[in-house]
Design an enzyme around this catalytic site. Structure first.
Site: not given
Length: 290
Positions: A241-244
């Site tokens: 779920t990490d945007i990066g």
DNA sequence: GACCAGGATTGCT
DNA sequence: AGCAATCATGGT
């Protein structure tokens, strides 16, 4: 001053380590002398100084300590933080057959370096939730400069008990959101009052640690996975779920949108059991570097 | 001036 | 169970 020399298995690129450490303004890094001053949270605050003396293919280090290293506590801590007993060679080998081949070649010899303290990892992760890195670092820096301690240019986070007694307004003044201030103080209280024991937690397997951490208000899956990776050094975490991570995958596969969570599961399948390394190298692939 | 950031919780349906 | 609103502020 005690001095000690350490050599580790290649490849190990300490200059890339310093490069990544210097992203956090709280770290005391000197690129030109290839040195980082590491806070050691013992009975008293101590500084451990680590200087690279070798190369990526023949890595060695000079360690300087302020005190005698009783029971090797300090050296063991450095070995864990810098993953000096890891086998990066094997891990690189694993990725040569995957879509991450080029990224791993470019960043060859980059180990997963741990944060300098488990509790500080938790605080830093909560503060970083949802914010762009620039502002996140500013907030963390304000927090540590106001409530932590400094010694010879090295910053130490406050102890859980010190954060636990803060008032929400003291954090709001430094532009924490109401909820973020509550999370930081609340989690510190859990630790200070003995309901969360980070030393005991460390003995458990990944899934149990995740389950326990996520129960706490302010800690979701992202923060818990971050803790497993950067406080404990667990090797097979992939915060999808990490945007990066999502942006890095979008770039890697030349997509015009971010991948869905199901697509991410498919992409990452081949990278197990070293998903933490996949995550780190994906992050590195979108970080602005000189 | 939108819109998105190394998310998580709360309160709807 | 799943979705939208909410949060503070900086960068683009």
């Amino acid at each position: 001053m005690r001095e000690l020399r350490v050599s580790v298995l290649p490849p190990y690129n300490f200059d890339l380590v310093l490069d990544r450490l210097s992203l956090d303004p709280l770290n005391s890094v000197d690129i030109s002398s290839r040195t980082v001053k590491v806070p050691f949270y013992g009975e008293e605050d101590e500084i451990l100084e680590v200087t690279a003396t070798g190369t990526t293919d023949d890595p060695s280090f000079l360690v300087q300590m302020e005190k005698e290293d009783r029971g090797n506590a300090r050296l063991d801590y450095l070995k864990k933080v810098f993953q000096w007993e890891g086998t990066l060679q094997e891990i690189h080998q694993h990725f040569l057959d995957t879509d991450l081949k080029d990224i791993f070649t470019e960043h060859s010899g980059t180990p997963v370096v741990l944060e300098f303290n488990p509790y500080s990892t938790l605080m830093k992760s909560i503060i970083h939730q949802q914010l762009n890195l620039a502002f996140a670092h500013t907030l963390t820096q304000r927090f540590v400069h106001k409530f932590g301690r400094e010694k010879d240019g090295v910053w130490f986070y406050p102890a859980p008990g010190e954060t636990a007694i803060l008032d929400v307004d003291e954090l709001r003044e430094m532009q924490f959101s109401q909820r973020k201030a509550e999370y930081v103080i609340g989690v510190s209280k859990e630790i200070a009052e003995g309901r969360l024991n980070l030393q005991e937690l460390e003995k458990k397997p990944d899934d149990e640690i995740l389950k326990e951490l996520v129960k706490l208000r302010g800690i979701g899956p992202w923060t818990a996975e971050n803790y497993l990776m950067f406080a404990l050094g667990r090797q097979n975490l992939f915060p999808k779920t990490d945007i990066g991570i999502q942006n890095a995958l979008k770039k890697l596969y030349g997509m015009d949108r971010k991948p869905t969570l199901a697509e991410i599961d498919e992409m990452s399948e081949a990278w197990s059991p070293y998903l933490s390394y996949a995550s780190l190298y994906l992050w590195r692939s979108i970080e602005n570097r000189k």
